[in-house]
Motif scaffolding. Structure first.
Motif, PDB file in Angstrom:
ATOM      1  N   LEU A 111       0.854  -1.187   0.000  1.00 11.39           N
ATOM      2  CA  LEU A 111       0.000   0.000   0.000  1.00 11.39           C
ATOM      3  C   LEU A 111       0.889   1.236   0.000  1.00 11.39           C
ATOM      4  CD1 LEU A 111      -2.837   1.336   0.259  1.00 11.39           C
ATOM      5  CD2 LEU A 111      -2.480   1.302   2.739  1.00 11.39           C
ATOM      6  N   VAL A 112       0.562   2.176  -0.881  1.00 16.47           N
ATOM      7  CA  VAL A 112       1.213   3.492  -0.886  1.00 16.47           C
ATOM      8  C   VAL A 112       0.142   4.518  -0.562  1.00 16.47           C
ATOM      9  CG1 VAL A 112       2.419   5.230  -2.262  1.00 16.47           C
ATOM     10  CG2 VAL A 112       2.950   2.805  -2.590  1.00 16.47           C
ATOM     11  N   VAL A 113       0.444   5.383   0.389  1.00 18.88           N
ATOM     12  CA  VAL A 113      -0.475   6.449   0.784  1.00 18.88           C
ATOM     13  C   VAL A 113       0.137   7.781   0.390  1.00 18.88           C
ATOM     14  CG1 VAL A 113      -1.666   7.579   2.716  1.00 18.88           C
ATOM     15  CG2 VAL A 113      -1.332   5.078   2.729  1.00 18.88           C
ATOM     16  N   VAL A 114      -0.646   8.590  -0.303  1.00 17.34           N
ATOM     17  CA  VAL A 114      -0.230   9.950  -0.647  1.00 17.34           C
ATOM     18  C   VAL A 114      -1.374  10.900  -0.310  1.00 17.34           C
ATOM     19  CG1 VAL A 114       1.428   9.345  -2.468  1.00 17.34           C
ATOM     20  CG2 VAL A 114      -0.973   9.667  -3.055  1.00 17.34           C
ATOM     21  N   GLY A 115      -1.025  12.144  -0.041  1.00  9.32           N
ATOM     22  CA  GLY A 115      -2.044  13.151   0.201  1.00  9.32           C
ATOM     23  C   GLY A 115      -2.645  13.604  -1.114  1.00  9.32           C
TER      24      GLY A 115
END
Length: 152
Positions: A111-115
């Motif tokens: 999982l990659v989380v970005v704003g």
């Protein structure tokens, strides 16, 4: 699906810390490793020299990866406060999208989380394609965390 490795990008801005908090909460709930990532670009020599003149003995703060390292240390505080136990810091030179994609592969992130928006101001509008770029290029799940009010 339980995530084993969650990667989140931060630039040290308050909105990016909201993405860090979201990612840290997910990592804590899944027992996952949280990788805090920060991309940086080197300053041109003329900019570095000018900043060094103004900063005097604090000039080291604007050279190399120091600003990124500072952002990551602050992000770690947010991550730990949100419950993340296993936190890895990664500062890497390069374009934000390229760095996030490379680090996701290297750390085998699922999982990659970005704003939803990076830096505000003109730089943010120019770099606002980071969420889109990561979404299109990542080989894993991507969560775009709402980090700004953006029309609500």
């Amino acid at each position: 699906m339980a995530y084993r490795t969650v990667l989140v990008g931060t630039d040290g801005s308050p909105s990016s810390f909201r993405a860090v908090t979201a990612a840290a909460s997910l990592a804590a709930a899944s027992g996952a490793t949280l990788v805090l990532a920060c991309a940086y670009l080197p300053m041109r020599e003329s900019e570095r020299a000018s900043a060094a003149d103004r900063l005097g003995e604090l000039a080291y703060k604007v050279s190399g990866s120091t600003p990124a390292d500072d952002a990551l240390r602050a992000a770690r505080e947010h991550a730990v406060a949100a419950g993340a136990a296993d936190v890895v810091l990664a500062a890497e030179e390069g374009d934000a999208v390229d760095v996030l994609i490379a680090l996701a592969a290297r750390h085998r992130a699922d999982l990659v989380v970005v704003g939803n928006r990076g830096l505000n101001s003109l730089a943010g509008r120019l770099l606002g394609s980071v969420p889109s770029g990561v979404l299109h290029r990542a080989a894993c799940d991507v969560l775009i965390a709402r980090t700004t009010d953006g029309g609500r």
